[in-house]
Design a protein around this motif. Structure first.
Motif, PDB file in Angstrom:
ATOM      1  N   GLU A 121      43.967   7.231  37.169  1.00 56.01           N
ATOM      2  CA  GLU A 121      43.069   8.365  37.338  1.00 56.01           C
ATOM      3  C   GLU A 121      41.637   7.978  36.985  1.00 56.01           C
ATOM      4  N   SER A 122      40.687   8.311  37.852  1.00 54.58           N
ATOM      5  CA  SER A 122      39.276   7.989  37.593  1.00 54.58           C
ATOM      6  C   SER A 122      38.533   9.154  36.942  1.00 54.58           C
ATOM      7  N   ALA A 123      39.033  10.376  37.121  1.00 53.26           N
ATOM      8  CA  ALA A 123      38.378  11.536  36.517  1.00 53.26           C
ATOM      9  C   ALA A 123      38.598  11.526  35.007  1.00 53.26           C
ATOM     10  N   PRO A 124      37.659  12.053  34.232  1.00 50.79           N
ATOM     11  CA  PRO A 124      37.820  12.076  32.771  1.00 50.79           C
ATOM     12  C   PRO A 124      38.930  13.034  32.355  1.00 50.79           C
ATOM     13  N   ALA A 125      39.442  12.804  31.145  1.00 58.25           N
ATOM     14  CA  ALA A 125      40.458  13.708  30.596  1.00 58.25           C
ATOM     15  C   ALA A 125      39.864  15.093  30.389  1.00 58.25           C
ATOM     16  N   GLN A 126      40.743  16.097  30.358  1.00 54.40           N
ATOM     17  CA  GLN A 126      40.264  17.456  30.198  1.00 54.40           C
ATOM     18  C   GLN A 126      39.749  17.710  28.780  1.00 54.40           C
TER      19      GLN A 126
END
Length: 220
Positions: free
Chosen positions: A206-211
């Motif tokens: 996953e490239s999106a940051p953690a929530q």
């Protein structure tokens, strides 16, 4: 891992984090007790946002199997299962709820600790089944690493070697036990009693940051 986790659980969590970073299968007895309960699950199944058709998943549902119901008043989301239909499904199928890292503080804190230790965004899936010896996915592998915590009941877990030729773990999980299954490793779960488990998939690609893990407290 913050104040809702005991000193023993903090030490155990640190051991779990160290093992996760090795990216090899492991099993630990009574590692994370009281992670999630039948009562908490019952509350979620009666809360509309959690029973949306895209969030409430029936594991062995075919693409041809559809459910339909008439529109009901006061619903902001018409794609939520009617409660009686949902009750019938829950009694017959292996199901799970996804996007559940914020359902309680303990799950949120464990997810937060994994994300900080590894850099991998973490989700939480709540798996449950009322039927005994009723498989969900069967023997399969996932694209994510998974830390699975048995919360209620008992399940048999089998994990195969990297190339799938031999079993490396065959264990009956009881409440509090956890097992780690790296991505692309074959595994299978068989409920031995009605059961609830928490699966924490780690999206290694996953490239999106953690929530945002901030916990809103109104009582402090």
């Amino acid at each position: 891992v913050k104040k809702c986790i005991t000193e023993r659980e903090l030490k155990m969590s640190q051991e779990i984090l160290a093992k996760i970073k090795l990216e090899e299968p492991f099993y630990i007895k009574n590692a994370l007790p009281s992670m999630f309960s039948w009562t908490e699950l019952e509350n979620l199944l009666n809360l509309r946002p959690f029973i949306n058709d895209s969030r409430f998943i029936i594991t062995n549902r075919s693409k041809e199997q559809t459910y339909q119901w008439p529109a009901q008043s006061w619903l902001s989301d018409i794609n939520t299962f009617p409660p009686k239909l949902l009750h019938d499904i829950v009694n017959e199928e292996v199901c799970y709820l996804r996007d559940c890292t914020k359902v309680n503080k303990k799950i949120n804190n464990i997810a937060d600790a994994i994300e900080k230790a590894t850099g991998w965004p973490v989700d939480a899936h709540i798996y449950f089944s009322k039927k005994i010896k009723h498989e969900g996915f069967g023997r399969h592998k996932d694209r994510a690493h998974n830390l699975i915590v048995q919360s209620e009941g008992k399940s048999n877990f089998k994990v195969w070697s990297k190339h799938g030729e031999s079993e490396v773990i065959n264990v009956n999980l009881e409440p509090g036990d956890c097992i780690f299954i790296p991505a692309k490793i074959y595994h299978k779960v068989l409920p031995l009693t009605p059961r609830v488990s928490v699966s924490l998939p780690m999206w290694i690609l996953e490239s999106a940051p953690a929530q945002d893990r901030y916990w809103i407290s109104l009582t402090d």
